[in-house]
Design a protein around this motif. Structure first.
Motif, PDB file in Angstrom:
ATOM      1  N   PHE A  15       0.796  -1.224   0.000  1.00  0.00           N
ATOM      2  CA  PHE A  15       0.000   0.000   0.000  1.00  0.00           C
ATOM      3  C   PHE A  15       0.831   1.277   0.000  1.00  0.00           C
ATOM      4  CE2 PHE A  15      -2.376  -3.248   2.503  1.00  0.00           C
ATOM      5  CZ  PHE A  15      -3.342  -3.525   1.541  1.00  0.00           C
ATOM      6  N   GLY A  16       2.168   1.121   0.074  1.00  0.00           N
ATOM      7  CA  GLY A  16       3.022   2.304   0.007  1.00  0.00           C
ATOM      8  C   GLY A  16       3.215   3.027   1.317  1.00  0.00           C
ATOM      9  N   GLY A  17       2.727   2.474   2.419  1.00  0.00           N
ATOM     10  CA  GLY A  17       2.893   3.107   3.725  1.00  0.00           C
ATOM     11  C   GLY A  17       3.602   2.189   4.698  1.00  0.00           C
ATOM     12  N   GLU A  18       4.236   2.799   5.710  1.00  0.00           N
ATOM     13  CA  GLU A  18       5.000   1.978   6.650  1.00  0.00           C
ATOM     14  C   GLU A  18       4.099   1.094   7.499  1.00  0.00           C
ATOM     15  OE1 GLU A  18       8.076   2.568  10.427  1.00  0.00           O
ATOM     16  OE2 GLU A  18       7.647   4.237   9.049  1.00  0.00           O
ATOM     17  N   ASP A  19       2.967   1.636   7.954  1.00  0.00           N
ATOM     18  CA  ASP A  19       2.033   0.895   8.806  1.00  0.00           C
ATOM     19  C   ASP A  19       0.815   0.453   8.007  1.00  0.00           C
ATOM     20  OD1 ASP A  19       3.701   1.372  10.984  1.00  0.00           O
ATOM     21  OD2 ASP A  19       2.685   3.269  11.450  1.00  0.00           O
ATOM     22  N   PRO A  46     -13.236  -3.129   3.775  1.00  0.00           N
ATOM     23  CA  PRO A  46     -11.866  -2.606   3.840  1.00  0.00           C
ATOM     24  C   PRO A  46     -10.910  -3.500   4.637  1.00  0.00           C
ATOM     25  CG  PRO A  46     -13.455  -0.853   4.258  1.00  0.00           C
ATOM     26  CD  PRO A  46     -14.219  -2.152   4.278  1.00  0.00           C
ATOM     27  N   VAL A  47     -11.428  -4.173   5.649  1.00  0.00           N
ATOM     28  CA  VAL A  47     -10.582  -5.069   6.435  1.00  0.00           C
ATOM     29  C   VAL A  47     -10.135  -6.254   5.594  1.00  0.00           C
ATOM     30  CG1 VAL A  47     -10.509  -6.607   8.443  1.00  0.00           C
ATOM     31  CG2 VAL A  47     -11.619  -4.360   8.617  1.00  0.00           C
ATOM     32  N   ARG A  48     -11.077  -6.865   4.920  1.00  0.00           N
ATOM     33  CA  ARG A  48     -10.721  -8.019   4.074  1.00  0.00           C
ATOM     34  C   ARG A  48      -9.746  -7.602   2.979  1.00  0.00           C
ATOM     35  NH1 ARG A  48     -16.205  -9.090   4.220  1.00  0.00           N
ATOM     36  NH2 ARG A  48     -16.421  -8.540   2.017  1.00  0.00           N
ATOM     37  N   GLU A  49      -9.991  -6.465   2.354  1.00  0.00           N
ATOM     38  CA  GLU A  49      -9.106  -6.004   1.270  1.00  0.00           C
ATOM     39  C   GLU A  49      -7.699  -5.742   1.789  1.00  0.00           C
ATOM     40  OE1 GLU A  49     -11.128  -2.619  -0.240  1.00  0.00           O
ATOM     41  OE2 GLU A  49     -12.774  -3.793  -1.122  1.00  0.00           O
ATOM     42  N   ALA A  50      -7.593  -5.190   3.000  1.00  0.00           N
ATOM     43  CA  ALA A  50      -6.280  -4.904   3.558  1.00  0.00           C
ATOM     44  C   ALA A  50      -5.506  -6.183   3.840  1.00  0.00           C
ATOM     45  CB  ALA A  50      -6.428  -4.075   4.831  1.00  0.00           C
ATOM     46  N   LEU A  51      -6.160  -7.160   4.464  1.00  0.00           N
ATOM     47  CA  LEU A  51      -5.482  -8.414   4.778  1.00  0.00           C
ATOM     48  C   LEU A  51      -5.161  -9.208   3.516  1.00  0.00           C
ATOM     49  CD1 LEU A  51      -7.342  -9.534   8.027  1.00  0.00           C
ATOM     50  CD2 LEU A  51      -5.320  -8.085   7.754  1.00  0.00           C
ATOM     51  N   ASP A  52      -6.051  -9.162   2.520  1.00  0.00           N
ATOM     52  CA  ASP A  52      -5.752  -9.825   1.242  1.00  0.00           C
ATOM     53  C   ASP A  52      -4.556  -9.179   0.558  1.00  0.00           C
ATOM     54  OD1 ASP A  52      -7.700 -11.713   1.433  1.00  0.00           O
ATOM     55  OD2 ASP A  52      -9.184 -10.635   0.221  1.00  0.00           O
ATOM     56  N   GLY A  53      -4.370  -7.880   0.766  1.00  0.00           N
ATOM     57  CA  GLY A  53      -3.223  -7.214   0.177  1.00  0.00           C
ATOM     58  C   GLY A  53      -1.907  -7.686   0.761  1.00  0.00           C
ATOM     59  N   LEU A  54      -1.930  -8.114   2.032  1.00  0.00           N
ATOM     60  CA  LEU A  54      -0.702  -8.614   2.662  1.00  0.00           C
ATOM     61  C   LEU A  54      -0.466 -10.092   2.392  1.00  0.00           C
ATOM     62  CD1 LEU A  54      -0.887  -6.902   6.176  1.00  0.00           C
ATOM     63  CD2 LEU A  54       0.099  -6.023   4.064  1.00  0.00           C
ATOM     64  N   TRP A  55      -1.519 -10.879   2.519  1.00  0.00           N
ATOM     65  CA  TRP A  55      -1.367 -12.346   2.352  1.00  0.00           C
ATOM     66  C   TRP A  55      -2.668 -12.850   1.722  1.00  0.00           C
ATOM     67  CZ3 TRP A  55       2.898 -15.074   4.913  1.00  0.00           C
ATOM     68  CH2 TRP A  55       2.913 -16.441   4.696  1.00  0.00           C
ATOM     69  N   PRO A  56      -2.810 -12.769   0.395  1.00  0.00           N
ATOM     70  CA  PRO A  56      -4.095 -13.070  -0.246  1.00  0.00           C
ATOM     71  C   PRO A  56      -4.408 -14.561  -0.258  1.00  0.00           C
ATOM     72  CG  PRO A  56      -2.431 -12.682  -1.902  1.00  0.00           C
ATOM     73  CD  PRO A  56      -1.781 -12.386  -0.568  1.00  0.00           C
ATOM     74  N   TYR A  57      -5.696 -14.866  -0.290  1.00  0.00           N
ATOM     75  CA  TYR A  57      -6.097 -16.258  -0.540  1.00  0.00           C
ATOM     76  C   TYR A  57      -5.943 -16.499  -2.039  1.00  0.00           C
ATOM     77  CZ  TYR A  57      -8.701 -20.586  -0.765  1.00  0.00           C
ATOM     78  OH  TYR A  57      -9.056 -21.894  -0.970  1.00  0.00           O
ATOM     79  N   LEU A  58      -5.214 -17.525  -2.408  1.00  0.00           N
ATOM     80  CA  LEU A  58      -4.899 -17.786  -3.808  1.00  0.00           C
ATOM     81  C   LEU A  58      -5.383 -19.165  -4.232  1.00  0.00           C
ATOM     82  CD1 LEU A  58      -1.204 -16.473  -3.891  1.00  0.00           C
ATOM     83  CD2 LEU A  58      -3.209 -15.330  -4.858  1.00  0.00           C
ATOM     84  N   THR A  59      -5.940 -19.249  -5.425  1.00  0.00           N
ATOM     85  CA  THR A  59      -6.184 -20.534  -6.068  1.00  0.00           C
ATOM     86  C   THR A  59      -5.067 -20.752  -7.081  1.00  0.00           C
ATOM     87  OG1 THR A  59      -7.491 -19.575  -7.872  1.00  0.00           O
ATOM     88  CG2 THR A  59      -8.676 -20.192  -5.839  1.00  0.00           C
ATOM     89  N   PRO A  60      -4.820 -21.990  -7.478  1.00  0.00           N
ATOM     90  CA  PRO A  60      -3.800 -22.219  -8.504  1.00  0.00           C
ATOM     91  C   PRO A  60      -4.086 -21.433  -9.779  1.00  0.00           C
ATOM     92  CG  PRO A  60      -4.424 -24.293  -7.465  1.00  0.00           C
ATOM     93  CD  PRO A  60      -5.375 -23.264  -6.948  1.00  0.00           C
ATOM     94  N   GLN A  61      -5.368 -21.393 -10.177  1.00  0.00           N
ATOM     95  CA  GLN A  61      -5.728 -20.674 -11.400  1.00  0.00           C
ATOM     96  C   GLN A  61      -5.433 -19.188 -11.273  1.00  0.00           C
ATOM     97  OE1 GLN A  61      -7.450 -22.988  -9.875  1.00  0.00           O
ATOM     98  NE2 GLN A  61      -8.241 -24.488 -11.357  1.00  0.00           N
TER      99      GLN A  61
END
Length: 777
Positions: A325-329, A404-419
């Motif tokens: 996200f471009g910020g320290e925190d 916004p909470v889900r989007e923030a956490l997905d930005g750090l460690w997203p849930y990924l499918t192989p596809q």
């Protein structure tokens, strides 16, 4: 008797008529049994109601008749799939006209109205020779016949002959398939011919009866019968090691859908319960890829370094707040205000999650849980309302439902499918270059992987998707929640069933017995979820299923990444690997069995070599031998046992459009009712197909598909598509273009060894030196 002069069509028609009469009688008996069972089930339902004993009897009769009805209904397809002829008459099933016993083998046992056996259940001891007989130990059989039945019609027959001298003249005239050739070879008057037949039998017997454990490689050149031997080995193993294999199943990996349809014909009953049949493009449940990448891209995708690249790609998706996200925190705007988690704490959480060495999506549960608790602490400070430790999970769950909470956490460690992982990676050239550098893969190779975000998956993508699935794992939280809900529903249903029994006066301690109606039984009937899944159903839908045995045909085509996919499915390393390294077409395919397999099964690889070619005439194999010396100089040329056939020749054409149609028409006239294959290089395929618009083409855009196209009089194929097939006449077009492919000499070797009678090479340029043995026309 000259095999090429046998009227195969007449023999097949006569044999089909004989077997159709038998099979029709079986289906008539099946219909009669179905009607009788339906009447008995209806009578059970109408049985007079009374006390508890009558209820139990009614339930028991209904259950047994319903089960019998389901059994009779499930065997419509594949009712009968085999016949065995015993050397001596020894039972009621004898064929009196022939003076021997004949048994038909099928999915269930059937008796006629006089209680004579007309069909033997494949699991019965009487059916054992159908699976256990081999050339070295025929189990008292003179012949084994495989029947292919579709919609009650016998559509195909394949014979295995164990004792040609035990066949009647009628039998000889009605032999179908390779048995006709082997029987004709056995009629040779020279000692050499008898020795060759004995060699074929001994080679195949060693393959079929090899032990279950370890990796058995069946290395065989064109016409050596390696695929047929492997399929008979599958049937033998499924019967001999039934306790192990019917529980874990057998996986058969074939080169294309047409091959798998052939497998399902050879193993019709077993294929529906214990055998899963897939191409490499279908090994990942939910994906069915058939298109191939270009040779250079396929070489990159198949290389071992792709495993490191995918590992780097997964790690590349785990980012600090600054990277994401471009910020320290980590700052998250919620309904309560902006919540904050320090960058240092986020980095600590990510570092700890990596250290867990769990699959990405499994470790994500720790990341999400921990950061949600930190956000809950931040919210409590913001609102000035301290939150108790035991309440943190509930506050975190509430926060999770805010976008916004889900989007923030997905930005750090997203849930990924192989596809998702592969689509995002291949659509981002910068990410490809970045992760490729970490994996030690060159920039040019990585650039070749770039493509649009939503293309169809290729066969070469499937091992990458499977590797990604292994790295990612999955978050099973939702599944566990569903299981908890299902258990709660089950408890409610049992409570309801208990109430029904109490109302009926049946729920009394002195009445309920262990083998009578109970609460669980009634709940199960209330929750009828349909027929139970077979081993094949369950295994085919489960990526993590481990098989008891795996058979891989045309195995030389598998890349290192494809082998990783196969080996995950058989941790015991119990495999039958069938192929010919001299016919490797794939740029990422095997150059030696040791290099391909030793990394996975060190000291467990045993190679059996089939050295006798009993389909390709010697004049054609002499030409093939010259090509083989260039394609694979260390490999031996199979010894051909057939001397007959026209000399192979080369024809120079002014152009494909003008000369090819007339050349092919001439081949059709020469072979009569046989089949012609026109084999060419990938880059010449469109031009050849345009010159022969009436010819069939397998796959999308062709005038036929799969096996249907292969049964047409003329079919146009690439060398890869022609692999494993045979035709009466083969026209190889533009051999110099074939030689220019990445494994060009191997492809040319494949092309010139597909013919059983005639080989013609058509060229518009100079004829390659490796084909200098050909007669010129």
């Amino acid at each position: 008797m000259d095999f090429c002069q046998v009227d195969a069509e007449e023999a097949s028609s006569a044999a089909l008529a004989v077997e159709q009469a038998r099979v029709s009688a079986m289906y008539e008996r099946l219909d009669a049994l179905r009607a009788r069972t339906a009447d008995q089930l209806a009578a059970a339902h109408m049985q007079e109601r009374g006390g508890f004993a009558a209820a139990v009897e009614r339930e028991t009769r209904s259950y047994e008749q319903a089960r019998r009805q389901a059994q009779l209904g499930s065997v419509e397809e594949g009712l009968c799939f085999g016949r065995i002829d015993l050397a001596e008459e020894d039972g009621s099933g004898s064929d009196e006209d022939e003076g021997r016993e004949t048994r038909y083998v099928g999915r269930i046992g059937l008796r006629d109205a006089e209680y004579g056996t007309i069909l033997v259940d494949w699991r019965a001891p009487a059916a054992r020779p159908f699976y256990a007989a081999t050339p070295g130990d025929p189990q008292g059989l003179t012949r084994r016949r495989h029947l292919r039945v579709r919609r009650r019609r016998v559509v195909g027959i394949d014979d295995d002959v164990f004792d040609p001298d035990g066949l009647t003249d009628t039998d000889r005239r009605q032999l179908v398939g390779e048995a006709a050739l082997l029987a004709s070879l056995n009629q040779g008057r020279t000692g050499r011919m008898g020795d060759i037949v004995a060699t074929i039998q001994t080679e195949q017997d060693r393959v079929i009866r090899a032990r279950l454990a370890g990796v058995l490689v069946v290395q065989g050149g064109p016409g050596t019968g390696k695929t047929v031997a492997a399929l008979h080995r599958a049937a033998y193993l499924l019967y001999t090691h039934r306790a192990v294999l019917e529980r874990r199943g057998v996986l058969v990996v074939g080169p294309n859908p047409a091959f798998l349809r052939y497998v399902s014909d050879v193993l019709p009953a077993l294929g529906e319960t214990d055998v899963v049949m897939r191409t490499v493009g279908e090994l990942l449940p939910g994906v069915a890829a058939s298109a191939h990448d270009a040779h250079d891209v396929a070489a990159v995708k198949g290389s071992p370094g792709m495993a490191d690249l995918l590992h780097a790609a997964v790690d590349d998706r785990r980012r600090t707040p600054e990277e994401a996200f471009g910020g320290e925190d980590l700052l998250v705007e919620t309904d309560a205000g902006v919540l904050t988690v320090s960058g240092a704490l986020c980095e600590h959480v990510l570092r700890t999650a990596r250290g867990l060495r769990l699959p990405h999506n499994t470790a994500r549960k720790y990341v999400v849980k921990t950061l949600l608790e930190e956000l809950a602490h931040s919210e409590s400070k913001l609102l000035g309302r301290p939150v108790a430790e035991e309440d943190l999970p509930f506050v975190g769950e509430r926060l999770w439902h805010e976008d916004p909470v889900r989007e923030a956490l997905d930005g750090l460690w997203p849930y990924l499918t192989p596809q998702r992982l592969l689509r995002d990676l291949f659509a981002d050239p910068a990410a490809l270059e970045r992760v490729g550098a970490r994996a030690g893969i060159g920039a040019e190779a990585c650039a070749s992987l770039a493509r649009a975000p939503e293309p169809p998956w290729t066969v070469e993508d499937v091992p990458l998707l499977d590797e990604a699935a292994e790295l990612l794992g999955h978050d099973d939280s939702a599944e566990r929640a569903r299981e908890r809900r299902a258990e709660a529903e089950r408890a409610e249903e049992e409570q309801y069933a208990q109430g029904v029994l109490e109302l009926g006066g049946l729920f009394e301690d002195q009445i309920i017995q262990a083998d009578a109606i109970d609460v669980s039984m009634m709940a199960d009937r209330h929750r009828d979820t349909g027929p139970s899944l077979t081993t094949a159903d369950r295994a085919g839908a489960d990526r993590e299923w481990t098989y008891g045995h795996v058979i891989v045909d045309e195995a030389q085509e598998l890349s290192p990444m494809a082998w990783r996919t196969v080996m995950r499915r058989v941790p015991t390393r119990s495999l039958t690997v069938v192929g010919d390294v001299a016919q490797t077409s794939s740029a990422a395919g095997a150059r030696s069995w040791t290099a391909a397999l030793e990394p996975y099964a060190r000291d467990k690889v045993h190679v059996e070599r089939l050295r006798v070619n009993y389909r390709t005439p010697a004049p054609i194999m002499a030409v093939a031998a010259d090509v083989l010396r260039e394609a694979a100089p260390d490999e031996e040329v199979p010894e051909s046992v057939r001397e007959e056939g026209d000399p192979p020749c080369a024809v120079r054409l002014a152009s494909l459009e003008e000369g090819l149609p007339g050349l092919v028409d001439g081949e059709i006239r020469r072979i009569g009712s046989g089949r012609v294959a026109v084999v060419t290089a990938d880059r010449c395929l469109d031009a050849v197909a345009a010159a022969l618009p009436a010819a069939a083409r397998p796959g999308p855009g062709g005038s036929g598909s799969g096996r249907d196209a292969l049964e047409e009089a003329v079919v146009v194929l690439t060398a890869t598509e022609a692999k494993g097939l045979e035709f009466d006449s083969v026209v190889v077009v533009e051999p110099d273009a074939l030689l220019a492919q990445p494994r060009g000499a191997n492809d040319l070797y494949v092309a010139v060894t597909r013919a059983t009678r005639r080989l013609t090479v058509a060229h518009t340029g100079e004829l390659p030196d490796v084909l200098g043995r050909l007669d010129r026309e």
